[in-house]
Design a protein around this motif. Structure first.
Motif, mmCIF file in Angstrom:
data_model
loop_
_atom_site.group_PDB
_atom_site.id
_atom_site.type_symbol
_atom_site.label_atom_id
_atom_site.label_comp_id
_atom_site.label_asym_id
_atom_site.label_seq_id
_atom_site.Cartn_x
_atom_site.Cartn_y
_atom_site.Cartn_z
ATOM 1 N N GLY A 159 1.050 -1.206 -0.058
ATOM 2 C CA GLY A 159 0.006 -0.063 -0.037
ATOM 3 C C GLY A 159 1.003 1.257 -0.032
ATOM 4 N N PHE A 160 0.301 2.313 0.056
ATOM 5 C CA PHE A 160 0.754 3.862 -0.130
ATOM 6 C C PHE A 160 1.788 3.742 1.121
ATOM 7 N N GLY A 161 1.422 3.491 2.300
ATOM 8 C CA GLY A 161 1.834 3.316 3.819
ATOM 9 C C GLY A 161 3.086 2.739 3.370
ATOM 10 N N ASP A 162 3.148 1.710 2.877
ATOM 11 C CA ASP A 162 4.092 0.814 2.690
ATOM 12 C C ASP A 162 5.225 1.266 1.928
ATOM 13 N N PHE A 163 4.804 1.854 0.914
ATOM 14 C CA PHE A 163 5.953 2.822 -0.002
ATOM 15 C C PHE A 163 6.692 3.825 0.749
ATOM 16 N N VAL A 164 5.714 4.733 1.515
ATOM 17 C CA VAL A 164 6.219 5.407 2.200
ATOM 18 C C VAL A 164 7.302 5.286 3.415
ATOM 19 N N LYS A 165 7.243 4.095 3.956
ATOM 20 C CA LYS A 165 7.903 3.570 5.086
ATOM 21 C C LYS A 165 9.332 3.280 4.209
ATOM 22 N N TRP A 166 9.190 2.618 3.121
ATOM 23 C CA TRP A 166 10.279 2.413 2.430
ATOM 24 C C TRP A 166 11.054 3.410 2.059
ATOM 25 N N MET A 167 10.401 4.532 1.668
ATOM 26 C CA MET A 167 11.217 5.639 1.331
ATOM 27 C C MET A 167 11.860 6.431 2.348
ATOM 28 N N ARG A 168 11.340 6.208 3.752
ATOM 29 C CA ARG A 168 11.724 7.083 4.823
ATOM 30 C C ARG A 168 12.939 6.181 5.162
ATOM 31 N N THR A 169 13.006 4.828 5.093
ATOM 32 C CA THR A 169 13.825 4.105 5.956
ATOM 33 C C THR A 169 14.912 3.596 4.815
ATOM 34 N N ARG A 170 15.074 3.966 3.664
ATOM 35 C CA ARG A 170 16.074 3.261 2.780
ATOM 36 C C ARG A 170 17.346 3.246 3.177
ATOM 37 N N GLU A 171 18.080 2.183 2.634
ATOM 38 C CA GLU A 171 19.662 2.174 2.995
ATOM 39 C C GLU A 171 19.984 1.502 1.573
ATOM 40 N N PRO A 172 19.989 2.323 0.425
ATOM 41 C CA PRO A 172 20.250 1.747 -0.967
ATOM 42 C C PRO A 172 21.861 1.249 -1.089
ATOM 43 N N GLY A 173 22.098 0.392 -1.558
ATOM 44 C CA GLY A 173 23.355 -0.185 -1.944
ATOM 45 C C GLY A 173 24.122 0.518 -2.952
ATOM 46 N N PRO A 174 25.264 0.423 -3.402
ATOM 47 C CA PRO A 174 25.801 1.388 -4.143
ATOM 48 C C PRO A 174 26.140 0.850 -5.684
ATOM 49 N N TRP A 175 25.817 1.864 -6.625
ATOM 50 C CA TRP A 175 25.649 1.565 -8.055
ATOM 51 C C TRP A 175 26.804 2.358 -8.638
ATOM 52 N N ARG A 176 27.453 1.845 -9.776
ATOM 53 C CA ARG A 176 28.308 2.888 -10.434
ATOM 54 C C ARG A 176 27.350 3.482 -11.622
ATOM 55 N N ARG A 177 27.822 4.759 -11.724
ATOM 56 C CA ARG A 177 27.196 5.656 -12.842
ATOM 57 C C ARG A 177 27.003 4.916 -14.055
#
Length: 374
Positions: free
Chosen positions: A53-71
């Motif tokens: 749901g939208f709440g899950d998406f907001v939680k993901w955006m708020r708690t993100r810990e993205p791993g590294p990507w090369r450009r």
């Protein structure tokens, strides 16, 4: 008009434009018989799966810990694959993302082909590739069959399909409800299949393989669909099994972990080759409904009893929080702990490999078991 009025005017225009495009991009509603996975309006998974749901998406955006990507990193084109392989032979070449060239029994098959710069409804925004395809389009051998697992933009790429249709004229297999997307782009020779349905004619006839017994079968996956704002689950999602003298090849498409792996083995026996997704799985609390972790992909390999599996769906488009090299590293770590390590291959982009034939006695025993279950 005041500055505030201009901002309001342009904001409203942008919103209306987005809604209009969402309507245009949305897949037309499929009309067909009600089944255990279609209620007359929308498709659903075998195992009931709630959408985030939208709440899950907001939680993901708020708690993100993205791993590294090369450009960006350049990938030199690999050696071109053979034009065809013989009857009883199987060869696999990993192109990028979920795009794989499978050559078996004289037939050339391409899965979820994408050569575009972005997997997006527009060319100027959306996830952008971080390296070129491992095989350049011009290096492709004659393509007889294209398998499209579902309508997300990283799997159903209209510019690539248009070029394939113009230059190779393949048979294109899609799950129910997806032909409408290709019809809109005037792409022809498209065949729709429901779960557990098979191609009405052998695949090798067009390739000039006389008496070919090669066929394609659509099988369940655990996922969802949608290309616009208002078409969630209007079209089906699927994996595919191709069977022939060389054995069975299984393409999982995009899927979460579920009971369908055991069902596929029961119906078709252990595949000689399985193509299993390992990426776009973090955060797992959010993604596990529809994407497998590397460890789940290894479990799927074991449940299928595959002779060899190839990792797909990683390292090309940044779609979730796992880093660019994270999924392959986790697979390699899991393989080091397995005794003996299974044949689960993480191929380089453009790397090709011959797939060994399964042990004849084991294959015959599994086929006998499958025949008795039917």
């Amino acid at each position: 008009m005041t500055a505030a009025g201009r901002i309001l005017f342009f904001s409203a225009g942008a919103l209306l434009g987005a809604v209009a495009y969402g309507c245009i991009a949305s897949t037309r509603r499929y009309r067909g018989a009600v089944s255990d996975h279609f209620d007359g309006r929308r498709f659903r998974n075998e195992t009931p799966t709630e959408h985030a749901g939208f709440g899950d998406f907001v939680k993901w955006m708020r708690t993100r810990e993205p791993g590294p990507w090369r450009r960006w990193e350049d990938v030199a084109p690999a050696l071109s694959p053979p034009r065809r392989v013989g009857r009883g032979e199987t060869r696999v070449t990993f192109v990028n993302h979920a795009t794989v060239l499978v050559q078996m029994d004289g037939v050339n098959v391409l899965t979820d082909p994408i050569w575009s710069e972005r997997c997006s409804p527009v060319s100027f925004a959306g996830p952008r590739r971080v390296h070129p395809p491992g095989l350049r389009f011009e290096q492709l051998p004659p393509i007889d069959v294209v398998l499209v697992s579902h309508n997300h933009y990283d799997h159903l790429d209209i510019p690539t399909l248009e070029r394939l249709a113009a230059e190779h004229r393949p048979r294109i297999f899609v799950p129910l409800g997806n032909r409408a997307v290709l019809d809109r782009a005037r792409i022809r020779n498209v065949e729709e299949l429901d779960w557990w349905q098979s191609s009405p004619s052998p695949l090798g006839e067009r390739a000039g393989v006389r008496g070919s017994e090669v066929r394609v079968h659509a099988v369940p996956t655990q996922h969802f669909s949608g290309r616009g704002l208002f078409d969630r689950d209007r079209a089906l999602w699927a994996g595919f099994v191709i069977t022939g003298p060389a054995g069975a090849m299984y393409f999982a498409g995009d899927t979460g972990f579920g009971p369908h792996f055991a069902e596929i083995r029961q119906r078709y026996g252990p595949p000689r080759l399985a193509l299993l997704p390992i990426g776009a799985y973090r955060p797992e609390w959010f993604m596990s409904r529809v994407h497998m972790s590397p460890e789940e992909a290894l479990r799927a390999h074991q449940i299928l009893g595959a002779e060899a599996s190839v990792a797909i769906h990683f390292g090309t488009f940044r779609l979730a929080d796992d880093g660019q090299d994270e999924a392959p590293a986790r697979i390699e770590a899991a393989l080091r702990e397995s005794r003996p390590p299974p044949q689960f291959w993480v191929l380089g982009f453009g790397e090709g490999r011959d797939v060994p034939a399964p042990d004849a006695r084991r294959a015959n025993a599994e086929l006998m078991k499958s025949a008795l279950r039917r």
